[in-house]
Design a protein around this motif. Structure first.
Motif, PDB file in Angstrom:
ATOM      1  N   MET A   1      83.930 -25.771  60.098  1.00  0.00           N
ATOM      2  CA  MET A   1      83.592 -25.767  61.726  1.00  0.00           C
ATOM      3  C   MET A   1      83.021 -27.077  61.711  1.00  0.00           C
ATOM      4  N   ALA A   3      80.912 -30.122  63.649  1.00  0.00           N
ATOM      5  CA  ALA A   3      79.788 -30.460  64.339  1.00  0.00           C
ATOM      6  C   ALA A   3      79.685 -30.322  65.984  1.00  0.00           C
ATOM      7  N   LEU A   6      80.194 -26.781  67.224  1.00  0.00           N
ATOM      8  CA  LEU A   6      78.956 -26.117  66.973  1.00  0.00           C
ATOM      9  C   LEU A   6      78.012 -26.392  68.318  1.00  0.00           C
ATOM     10  N   ALA A  41      75.480 -18.577  65.937  1.00  0.00           N
ATOM     11  CA  ALA A  41      76.434 -19.845  65.491  1.00  0.00           C
ATOM     12  C   ALA A  41      76.309 -20.568  64.288  1.00  0.00           C
ATOM     13  N   VAL A  42      75.197 -20.444  63.886  1.00  0.00           N
ATOM     14  CA  VAL A  42      74.827 -20.937  62.712  1.00  0.00           C
ATOM     15  C   VAL A  42      75.063 -20.094  61.591  1.00  0.00           C
ATOM     16  N   ALA A  45      78.933 -20.285  61.376  1.00  0.00           N
ATOM     17  CA  ALA A  45      79.391 -21.600  60.649  1.00  0.00           C
ATOM     18  C   ALA A  45      79.149 -21.510  59.372  1.00  0.00           C
TER      19      ALA A  45
END
Length: 93
Positions: A1, A3, A6, A41-42, A45
């Motif tokens: 993914m 940056a 993100l 989200a983290v 990822a």
């Protein structure tokens, strides 16, 4: 993914949390929701990166690199020797 993806997810989380907040006087709730979205989200990822790292293609690439690393070192050493010989001054006759 990537940056940038993100970053887009975090911005979307901020906007979504802002629209869901009942009153603008609740910044703690907004911050908490943004933190929750960011954590999700983290986690997504990390999961994606783990999946890519454990993929068969990545394992084959790592194996190929380790197998060919010594060969590349030998070729670079040989090239260096050839360049040193090329730049040596020739004795005058």
């Amino acid at each position: 993914m990537k940056a940038s993806l993100l970053l887009v997810l975090v911005c979307a989380a901020v906007l979504a949390a802002g629209t869901r907040t009942d009153t603008p006087k609740e910044p703690e709730a907004l911050v908490k929701k943004v933190q929750e979205y960011a954590q999700k989200a983290v986690a997504m990822a990390k999961s994606a990166f783990t999946t890519v790292q454990e993929s068969e293609v990545a394992q084959q690439a790592r194996q190929w690199l380790s197998d060919n690393a010594n060969l590349m070192k030998e070729r670079l050493a040989r090239l260096k020797e050839q360049l040193v010989e090329l730049w040596k001054p020739t004795p005058a006759k």
